[in-house]
Design a protein around this motif. Sequence first.
Motif, mmCIF file in Angstrom:
data_model
loop_
_atom_site.group_PDB
_atom_site.id
_atom_site.type_symbol
_atom_site.label_atom_id
_atom_site.label_comp_id
_atom_site.label_asym_id
_atom_site.label_seq_id
_atom_site.Cartn_x
_atom_site.Cartn_y
_atom_site.Cartn_z
ATOM 1 N N GLY A 118 0.794 -1.223 0.000
ATOM 2 C CA GLY A 118 0.000 0.000 0.000
ATOM 3 C C GLY A 118 0.823 1.267 0.000
ATOM 4 O O GLY A 118 0.340 2.320 0.442
ATOM 5 N N GLU A 119 2.059 1.210 -0.501
ATOM 6 C CA GLU A 119 2.913 2.397 -0.583
ATOM 7 C C GLU A 119 3.385 2.622 -2.016
ATOM 8 O O GLU A 119 4.590 2.620 -2.302
ATOM 9 N N PRO A 120 2.462 2.842 -2.937
ATOM 10 C CA PRO A 120 2.847 3.016 -4.342
ATOM 11 C C PRO A 120 3.618 4.305 -4.598
ATOM 12 O O PRO A 120 4.194 4.470 -5.680
ATOM 13 N N GLN A 121 3.646 5.226 -3.626
ATOM 14 C CA GLN A 121 4.369 6.482 -3.825
ATOM 15 C C GLN A 121 5.883 6.273 -3.772
ATOM 16 O O GLN A 121 6.657 7.152 -4.180
ATOM 17 N N ARG A 122 6.327 5.133 -3.300
ATOM 18 C CA ARG A 122 7.764 4.862 -3.255
ATOM 19 C C ARG A 122 8.239 4.539 -4.673
ATOM 20 O O ARG A 122 7.849 3.532 -5.252
ATOM 21 N N ARG A 123 9.092 5.411 -5.215
ATOM 22 C CA ARG A 123 9.496 5.227 -6.607
ATOM 23 C C ARG A 123 10.986 5.454 -6.855
ATOM 24 O O ARG A 123 11.461 5.240 -7.958
ATOM 25 N N HIS A 124 11.731 5.841 -5.833
ATOM 26 C CA HIS A 124 13.152 6.145 -6.016
ATOM 27 C C HIS A 124 14.031 4.978 -5.546
ATOM 28 O O HIS A 124 13.759 4.364 -4.512
ATOM 29 N N VAL A 125 15.065 4.720 -6.298
ATOM 30 C CA VAL A 125 16.114 3.799 -5.872
ATOM 31 C C VAL A 125 17.419 4.583 -5.784
ATOM 32 O O VAL A 125 17.754 5.353 -6.684
ATOM 33 N N ILE A 126 18.131 4.383 -4.696
ATOM 34 C CA ILE A 126 19.414 5.047 -4.484
ATOM 35 C C ILE A 126 20.523 4.009 -4.625
ATOM 36 O O ILE A 126 20.427 2.906 -4.059
ATOM 37 N N ALA A 127 21.536 4.333 -5.379
ATOM 38 C CA ALA A 127 22.718 3.479 -5.499
ATOM 39 C C ALA A 127 23.945 4.363 -5.280
ATOM 40 O O ALA A 127 23.831 5.442 -4.688
ATOM 41 N N ARG A 128 25.095 3.936 -5.736
ATOM 42 C CA ARG A 128 26.319 4.698 -5.465
ATOM 43 C C ARG A 128 27.065 5.012 -6.761
ATOM 44 O O ARG A 128 27.007 4.263 -7.726
ATOM 45 N N LYS A 129 27.769 6.116 -6.743
ATOM 46 C CA LYS A 129 28.643 6.464 -7.853
ATOM 47 C C LYS A 129 29.722 5.390 -7.994
ATOM 48 O O LYS A 129 30.117 4.766 -7.012
ATOM 49 N N GLN A 130 30.191 5.216 -9.204
ATOM 50 C CA GLN A 130 31.236 4.237 -9.506
ATOM 51 C C GLN A 130 30.844 2.810 -9.140
ATOM 52 O O GLN A 130 31.678 1.996 -8.763
ATOM 53 N N SER A 131 29.539 2.525 -9.236
ATOM 54 C CA SER A 131 29.061 1.164 -9.026
ATOM 55 C C SER A 131 28.726 0.541 -10.367
ATOM 56 O O SER A 131 28.592 1.233 -11.378
ATOM 57 N N TYR A 132 28.596 -0.766 -10.362
ATOM 58 C CA TYR A 132 28.175 -1.485 -11.565
ATOM 59 C C TYR A 132 27.223 -2.597 -11.144
ATOM 60 O O TYR A 132 27.572 -3.445 -10.311
ATOM 61 N N HIS A 133 26.027 -2.594 -11.716
ATOM 62 C CA HIS A 133 25.025 -3.597 -11.344
ATOM 63 C C HIS A 133 24.495 -4.377 -12.542
ATOM 64 O O HIS A 133 23.495 -5.091 -12.409
#
Length: 442
Positions: A118-133
């Motif tokens: 019930g939290e559809p407003q959550r839309r951001h993902v935070i990662a880190r600079k110089q990362s590779y996924h």
Amino acid sequence: MSHVFPRHTKNLPPMAVGGEGCYLIDASGKRYFDGSGGAAVSCLGHGDAEIIAAIQEQVGKLAFAHTGFFTSEPAEELAGMLATHAPGDLDRVYLVSGGSEATEAAIKLARQYHVERGEPQRRHVIARKQSYHGNTLGALAAGGNEWRREQFAPLLVDFSHIPPCYEYMLKRDDESAFDYGQRAAQELEDEILRLGEDSVIAFMAEPVVGATLGAVPAVDGYYKRIREICDQYGVLLILDEVMCGMGRTGYLFACEHDGVVPDILCIAKGLGAGYQPIGAMLCTKAIYETIENGSGFFQHGHTYLGHPVAAAAGRAVLSALLDRGLVERVKVQGAALEAALHEAFGQHPYIGDIRGRGLFRGVEIVSDRESKTPFDPSLKLAAKVKKAAFEAGLVCYPMSGTRDGRNGDHVLLAPPFIIEDDQIGEVVEKLSTAFEAVLGDL
């Protein structure tokens, strides 16, 4: 004439025709020590009879059954083994074909988890600079390496990126390693508050940053503080152990060193050890039950999910890691490799940092040790070191853009866990030959 689309059309590789232990053999008969396990993949080396037999046996029984209709014995058993040995309450295993698939699945599961709560407003993902996924578009968006992102930027969704925990470059002289780690972790809380404290889906990071930063571990205490921040704001913690997991750092799961349990964890590479393409996303019981008690359907999927032959290979590889004591061996041989690297390059005028855990080691190249200044990227040092090492009979993993995607060079080493003491000397000697050929002229 070849019809293969190669990785680089202006740098065509020789043909590999065989593998034996820690060595690969090309069509001319030349032997190369696999000092990076390909890309931290070949943890058991080449030609392992037990793994080959397990694959052959499974092909004879069942090669493929689509998971829209069936499960299979090797998939069930591999999932059970991973859940048994995973830290904390990581309880469910989603078997895929590689690292990018695992991280894509993790991002999508994290979003669906919040929607079903019930939290559809959550839309951001935070990662880190110089990362590779990974290289699929979602995984590429999560990654913070500017060079990889640049030409595809118009196609990427908007992810936030905070600085990595990179002690060599970002710790101030007037602070301890622990205090630096706490300051670096605070960047996450600051970004959550900037985006909106109930708008963030997840934070994604590698416990030991691999390809783009060169085996950089976080300082002690960093991930514990990250875990606290995630819990405070209802943010899921996704740890990407595609490269650093499956024993590579001296722990079956790299996060065990840091004493934290993620909500979602991604593995691949070493899980198949190169014998089959396989990866996995693990999630906690709580996340699984949210889906189970909600829609019941994870809106995601690939054709080769839980592939029986790949799962049989993964099961055999995991058994080998556990039954042969290879994870503990990584700690011993990793310490020996670290000592050998420091002895050979600790005072080298162009080597600024030697770092890593277990058999996952990085060597950073600088033009000046005191100022830690990198060489001009136009020199293309990483490419030259790779070529010189290859000519010397060593497969290693040099990369440029260590600092910001453009500047900086490092060499990543991730040899098979079966590496012997004399082979550690061989790796260091051949790497030294490559450094002399490239850096000696500078």
